[in-house]
Design a protein around this motif. Sequence first.
Motif, PDB file in Angstrom:
ATOM      1  N   ALA A  92       1.371  58.662  40.446  1.00 26.44           N
ATOM      2  CA  ALA A  92       2.793  58.347  40.378  1.00 26.44           C
ATOM      3  C   ALA A  92       3.056  57.236  39.366  1.00 26.44           C
ATOM      4  CB  ALA A  92       3.305  57.931  41.751  1.00 26.44           C
ATOM      5  N   GLU A  97       8.335  59.831  38.511  1.00 25.31           N
ATOM      6  CA  GLU A  97       9.132  59.904  39.730  1.00 25.31           C
ATOM      7  C   GLU A  97      10.612  60.136  39.461  1.00 25.31           C
ATOM      8  OE1 GLU A  97       6.905  57.700  43.256  1.00 25.31           O
ATOM      9  OE2 GLU A  97       7.499  56.288  41.687  1.00 25.31           O
ATOM     10  N   ARG A 101       8.793  64.130  43.157  1.00 21.71           N
ATOM     11  CA  ARG A 101       8.327  63.332  44.291  1.00 21.71           C
ATOM     12  C   ARG A 101       6.833  63.542  44.440  1.00 21.71           C
ATOM     13  NH1 ARG A 101      13.150  65.782  46.068  1.00 21.71           N
ATOM     14  NH2 ARG A 101      14.805  64.299  46.600  1.00 21.71           N
ATOM     15  N   ILE A 103       3.377  63.408  46.610  1.00 27.93           N
ATOM     16  CA  ILE A 103       2.829  63.416  47.971  1.00 27.93           C
ATOM     17  C   ILE A 103       1.322  63.186  47.875  1.00 27.93           C
ATOM     18  CG2 ILE A 103       2.695  64.692  50.135  1.00 27.93           C
ATOM     19  CD1 ILE A 103       5.572  64.318  49.140  1.00 27.93           C
ATOM     20  N   ILE A 218       2.956  66.727  42.989  1.00 31.42           N
ATOM     21  CA  ILE A 218       4.256  66.297  42.497  1.00 31.42           C
ATOM     22  C   ILE A 218       5.201  67.479  42.618  1.00 31.42           C
ATOM     23  CG2 ILE A 218       3.640  66.758  40.060  1.00 31.42           C
ATOM     24  CD1 ILE A 218       5.601  64.370  39.390  1.00 31.42           C
ATOM     25  N   ARG A 221      12.124  67.469  41.661  1.00 32.84           N
ATOM     26  CA  ARG A 221      13.365  67.085  42.316  1.00 32.84           C
ATOM     27  C   ARG A 221      14.446  68.135  42.080  1.00 32.84           C
ATOM     28  NH1 ARG A 221      13.425  61.807  44.185  1.00 32.84           N
ATOM     29  NH2 ARG A 221      11.704  60.481  43.431  1.00 32.84           N
ATOM     30  N   GLU A 226      14.708  67.331  49.303  1.00 34.91           N
ATOM     31  CA  GLU A 226      14.054  66.228  50.016  1.00 34.91           C
ATOM     32  C   GLU A 226      13.483  66.666  51.354  1.00 34.91           C
ATOM     33  OE1 GLU A 226      14.953  61.564  51.281  1.00 34.91           O
ATOM     34  OE2 GLU A 226      16.491  62.774  50.263  1.00 34.91           O
ATOM     35  N   ALA A 229      10.309  68.530  50.714  1.00 40.70           N
ATOM     36  CA  ALA A 229       9.275  67.576  50.295  1.00 40.70           C
ATOM     37  C   ALA A 229       8.709  66.835  51.500  1.00 40.70           C
ATOM     38  CB  ALA A 229       9.857  66.589  49.289  1.00 40.70           C
ATOM     39  N   GLU A 230       9.558  66.510  52.467  1.00 35.19           N
ATOM     40  CA  GLU A 230       9.089  65.829  53.676  1.00 35.19           C
ATOM     41  C   GLU A 230       8.173  66.737  54.485  1.00 35.19           C
ATOM     42  OE1 GLU A 230       8.201  63.255  56.618  1.00 35.19           O
ATOM     43  OE2 GLU A 230       9.070  62.813  54.650  1.00 35.19           O
ATOM     44  N   SER A 233       4.850  66.577  52.940  1.00 34.50           N
ATOM     45  CA  SER A 233       4.193  65.332  53.313  1.00 34.50           C
ATOM     46  C   SER A 233       3.596  65.430  54.714  1.00 34.50           C
ATOM     47  CB  SER A 233       5.201  64.183  53.239  1.00 34.50           C
ATOM     48  OG  SER A 233       4.585  62.955  53.568  1.00 34.50           O
TER      49      SER A 233
END
Length: 264
Positions: A92, A97, A101, A103, A218, A221, A226, A229-230, A233
């Motif tokens: 990162a 960024e 995003r 992870i 990565i 975006r 989001e 992406a969570e 993660s």
Amino acid sequence: MLARLILCAALLCLTGTASAYGDCGHLRSAFYEYGALYYKAADGSWTGIDKDVVDEVARRMGCTIEPSTDSRVRIWAGMNGGNIDMSVSTVATPEREKFGRVIPYLSERNYVLLHQNVPAEVRSIDDFTADHGLRIGVIKSFRHGKFYDAWLTQLRAQGRVYEAADYPALLRLFKVGRVQAMMSISSGWYPLKQEKPPTPLRVMDWAPPKDGVIGGLILSRQHVDEATAERFSQTIRAMREDGTLKRIFERHLNAELAARLLNY
């Protein structure tokens, strides 16, 4: 009816199906060839840590992955242009960024590999810096941690850094002696030690103990929201906790190096 519901629930738990995580759709994932991270097996198929991680995430989340292989520079251009949805083993930076995003899923450390023709008297970073006949190779756009990046800036000012387009090109330059040193993480130099015969080199660890790098997926975006992406993660976290990441690392590295990759 109740028995049927219990059976269905049990099957979902055992198989780890996508329904437990939700379907993340179709994603274009770009890989780059690098040591044990991504390489061709004896049968010509692609394999490696990065591929295994992406395959397992896709299995758990129900993603359809469209893989491609390219240089790092082209991958960044593709992500900026909206043509790539995700990539792998990314360090990162504020620049990256802005469009993705990150992870994390592995911790690495950079080393300086010295060619067999480098004099034995060169044992430290100061020894290397003092010998203006020595050049070092790196992969264009790679980051190597604060310590080495500062050192490479110094060498660039002296015209002693050669930037290769990708890992295979860098390795060719190193093996024929066009550069006397190259930057590599452990998953890069470990396979060289396993070759028959092994590539003759010295692995030098000149950075401070805490000057490691964290690599991760990565996610664009522009194309991955989001919430998704969570979920990525959470999936990576579960893979770490249930030992899946460790098993993946151990397929391609020895147990000692595999354990280090989990220190993030």
